[in-house]
Scaffold this motif. Structure first.
Motif, PDB file in Angstrom:
ATOM      1  N   ALA A   1     -15.313  29.714 -19.297  1.00  0.00           N
ATOM      2  CA  ALA A   1     -15.302  29.745 -20.766  1.00  0.00           C
ATOM      3  C   ALA A   1     -15.459  31.164 -21.312  1.00  0.00           C
ATOM      4  CB  ALA A   1     -16.408  28.840 -21.308  1.00  0.00           C
ATOM      5  N   THR A   2     -16.367  31.932 -20.750  1.00  0.00           N
ATOM      6  CA  THR A   2     -16.612  33.280 -21.288  1.00  0.00           C
ATOM      7  C   THR A   2     -15.429  34.214 -21.090  1.00  0.00           C
ATOM      8  OG1 THR A   2     -19.017  33.047 -21.017  1.00  0.00           O
ATOM      9  CG2 THR A   2     -18.128  35.290 -21.201  1.00  0.00           C
ATOM     10  N   PRO A   3     -14.872  34.353 -19.879  1.00  0.00           N
ATOM     11  CA  PRO A   3     -13.694  35.232 -19.751  1.00  0.00           C
ATOM     12  C   PRO A   3     -12.491  34.738 -20.547  1.00  0.00           C
ATOM     13  CG  PRO A   3     -14.163  34.101 -17.668  1.00  0.00           C
ATOM     14  CD  PRO A   3     -15.333  33.880 -18.550  1.00  0.00           C
ATOM     15  N   ILE A   4     -12.321  33.426 -20.672  1.00  0.00           N
ATOM     16  CA  ILE A   4     -11.213  32.918 -21.484  1.00  0.00           C
ATOM     17  C   ILE A   4     -11.421  33.298 -22.946  1.00  0.00           C
ATOM     18  CG2 ILE A   4     -10.105  30.831 -22.362  1.00  0.00           C
ATOM     19  CD1 ILE A   4     -10.659  29.538 -19.629  1.00  0.00           C
ATOM     20  N   SER A   5     -12.640  33.153 -23.436  1.00  0.00           N
ATOM     21  CA  SER A   5     -12.945  33.516 -24.820  1.00  0.00           C
ATOM     22  C   SER A   5     -12.729  35.008 -25.053  1.00  0.00           C
ATOM     23  CB  SER A   5     -14.387  33.137 -25.156  1.00  0.00           C
ATOM     24  OG  SER A   5     -14.603  31.747 -25.002  1.00  0.00           O
ATOM     25  N   ALA A   6     -13.160  35.824 -24.088  1.00  0.00           N
ATOM     26  CA  ALA A   6     -12.985  37.271 -24.215  1.00  0.00           C
ATOM     27  C   ALA A   6     -11.508  37.645 -24.214  1.00  0.00           C
ATOM     28  CB  ALA A   6     -13.713  37.984 -23.075  1.00  0.00           C
ATOM     29  N   PHE A   7     -10.713  36.921 -23.445  1.00  0.00           N
ATOM     30  CA  PHE A   7      -9.283  37.195 -23.380  1.00  0.00           C
ATOM     31  C   PHE A   7      -8.633  37.027 -24.752  1.00  0.00           C
ATOM     32  CE2 PHE A   7      -4.879  35.877 -22.669  1.00  0.00           C
ATOM     33  CZ  PHE A   7      -4.425  36.846 -21.791  1.00  0.00           C
ATOM     34  N   PHE A   8      -9.024  35.970 -25.466  1.00  0.00           N
ATOM     35  CA  PHE A   8      -8.411  35.697 -26.763  1.00  0.00           C
ATOM     36  C   PHE A   8      -9.102  36.413 -27.919  1.00  0.00           C
ATOM     37  CE2 PHE A   8      -7.058  31.808 -24.433  1.00  0.00           C
ATOM     38  CZ  PHE A   8      -5.694  31.968 -24.593  1.00  0.00           C
ATOM     39  N   ALA A   9     -10.434  36.557 -27.839  1.00  0.00           N
ATOM     40  CA  ALA A   9     -11.184  37.084 -28.977  1.00  0.00           C
ATOM     41  C   ALA A   9     -11.266  38.599 -28.998  1.00  0.00           C
ATOM     42  CB  ALA A   9     -12.594  36.496 -28.973  1.00  0.00           C
TER      43      ALA A   9
END
Length: 481
Positions: free
Chosen positions: A347-355
């Motif tokens: 969840a965290t790396p995916i969120s960082a990728f988009f945000a």
């Protein structure tokens, strides 16, 4: 334009002869190959918009998402309705009736979307407000809507044509068009944001190209002598009976997407009032990208099962239909469970990728993956079951299953839990909704399996046989003497 078409004999069609398990897996996998290109496009879209346009760009994405869902609703409904009605006629050996359904479906979609697009473009400012656009993004969203409407008719017609490619036993061509459309659309988005600096409004053309380019499928139908279908001028005069059948057959999928659209509008307003732009941006990442990608996996399965179900329903192959129900439900659940588990774990790396480089937004987004995804595979079972019942002409059952997850369960739970727990209740309303939807889907599928078994026994008692006998995946049937 109205020349006789070259139509393979029913016994030659793999939809009625190939083993069900391998056929479903192959059609789903081929469809998924095209969807993977769409998924990659959506991931890169989020990266470009999140890093190039920032939180306001992501907030704009979640505001305009209902229009994208409306596009999928109309294209999916008219495409599935036309494909299912045509497929059932092909299965019963009525090639001329299948061709008539195709031509009527094409022109019905064309007339409907031209009128709808003009109306939405005319009232774009009011629609932007209705969708929840804040003052900071209202002008960009309005311009986006008007540009997108120029592509809207081609988006719906492209989805319809690709649905018929699968019924015409050409799923690989539909996937190839998805790959081409993804590459060309993504190239435009990059140029639009980073080279020309046109802002969010200009990305309306990108969204229009993503499915609008699927309209190129018309070349196969018009110029290939091996196609079972062709757009004809005689189809421009609509028949109430045929169009009514298409609309009724496609209504369940439209309501699936419409319920998702309404859910997005409702939750946007709750998040906007109880939270703010940060919560909208977090929901945009999860719902606009992660859940959207999961929905593509689910759609791959529904598009894989639809031509098999409709053809074998017309052929009265109840044994193949029972096997298809089992295979599609178990296989889809397994695939979606694995995908959701990976998304929650990362969840965290995916969120960082988009945000992008906003640590607060990354942390806020990552914290909400669990409530939205932990039970999502169960919720998607209702969509799989709805697609099956739609394909075999059980529209009322399909409608109930199609709308139950969001309309019957999630939205009331959001309202109830928001009053009790505030914004936390908005996020955690989804898991119980997903479990309720799964319970309903499993119950109705078990009843369908029992009904098919009874009808197969009745055919045997009356000495009637399906239109063709084929081998199953497990036991090869001996040839009839």
């Amino acid at each position: 334009m109205d020349d006789p078409l070259i139509e393979p004999e029913p016994a030659e069609r793999e939809l009625g002869t190939a083993p069900v398990k391998s056929l479903f897996v192959r059609y789903t996998a081929i469809t998924l190959a095209g969807m993977l290109a769409q998924m990659a496009m959506v991931v890169l879209e989020g990266l470009i918009i999140g890093n190039g346009l920032g939180p306001l760009g992501l907030a704009s994405v979640t505001v305009i998402l209902p229009l994208e869902l409306l596009n999928l609703a109309l294209g999916g409904a008219l495409g599935m309705g036309t494909a299912a009605a045509a497929g059932r006629r092909l299965g019963s050996g009525d090639a001329a009736g299948a061709q008539r359904v195709f031509a009527q479906g094409f022109w019905l979609a064309a007339y409907t979307l031209v009128a709808l697009s003009a109306t939405i473009a005319l009232f774009a400012p009011h629609i932007a407000t209705l969708l929840g656009a804040t003052p900071d993004i209202h002008d960009d969203v309005t311009a986006f809507i008007r540009l997108l409407m120029c592509f809207y008719p081609f988006c719906t017609l492209g989805q319809l044509l690709c649905a018929l490619l699968r019924t015409d036993e050409k799923p690989s061509l539909a996937s190839a068009l998805a790959v081409i459309a993804s590459a060309m659309s993504l190239a435009w988005l990059y140029v639009c944001v980073y080279v020309l600096n046109l802002g969010f409004a200009a990305t309306g053309a990108y969204y229009g190209m993503t499915t609008g380019l699927w309209f190129l499928a018309i070349l196969r139908f018009q110029f290939s002598k091996r196609s079972s279908f062709r757009v004809t001028l005689s189809g421009m005069r609509l028949s109430r009976d045929v169009c009514g059948a298409i609309i009724w057959q496609g209504l369940p999928l439209f309501l699936v997407q419409a319920a998702s659209l309404l859910y997005t509008v409702v939750i946007n307003n709750y998040l906007g009032s109880l939270g703010g732009d940060g919560d909208l941006a977090a929901f945009a990442v999860i719902n606009g990208y992660v859940v959207y990608l999961l929905n593509m996996l689910c759609l791959s399965a529904t598009y894989g099962l639809q031509p098999i179900a409709s053809f074998n329903c017309g052929a009265r192959r109840h044994d193949r239909l029972r096997e298809l129900v089992r295979t599609s439900m178990v296989g889809s659940f397994s695939l979606l469970t694995a995908a959701c588990a990976l998304a929650i774990a990362f969840a965290t790396p995916i969120s960082a990728f988009f945000a992008g480089d906003d640590p607060d937004l990354v942390a806020l987004t990552a914290s909400h993956f669990l409530p939205l995804l932990v039970c999502a595979p169960f919720g998607f079972l209702a969509q799989i079951a709805s697609a099956y019942f739609q394909a075999v002409g059980r529209e009322r059952t399909s409608i109930v299953l199609g709308v139950c997850r969001y309309l019957l369960f999630a939205i009331p739970l959001i309202a109830t839990m928001a009053n009790a727990f505030g914004i936390r209740g908005v996020w955690w309303a989804q898991p119980p909704a997903d479990l309720l939807a799964a319970a309903l889907a499993i119950t109705l599928c078990e009843r369908e399996m029992a009904r098919l078994k009874r009808e197969e026994a009745d055919l045997d008692l009356r000495g009637e046989k399906p239109l063709r006998e084929t081998p199953s995946d497990d036991v090869a049937r001996p040839p009839e003497m």
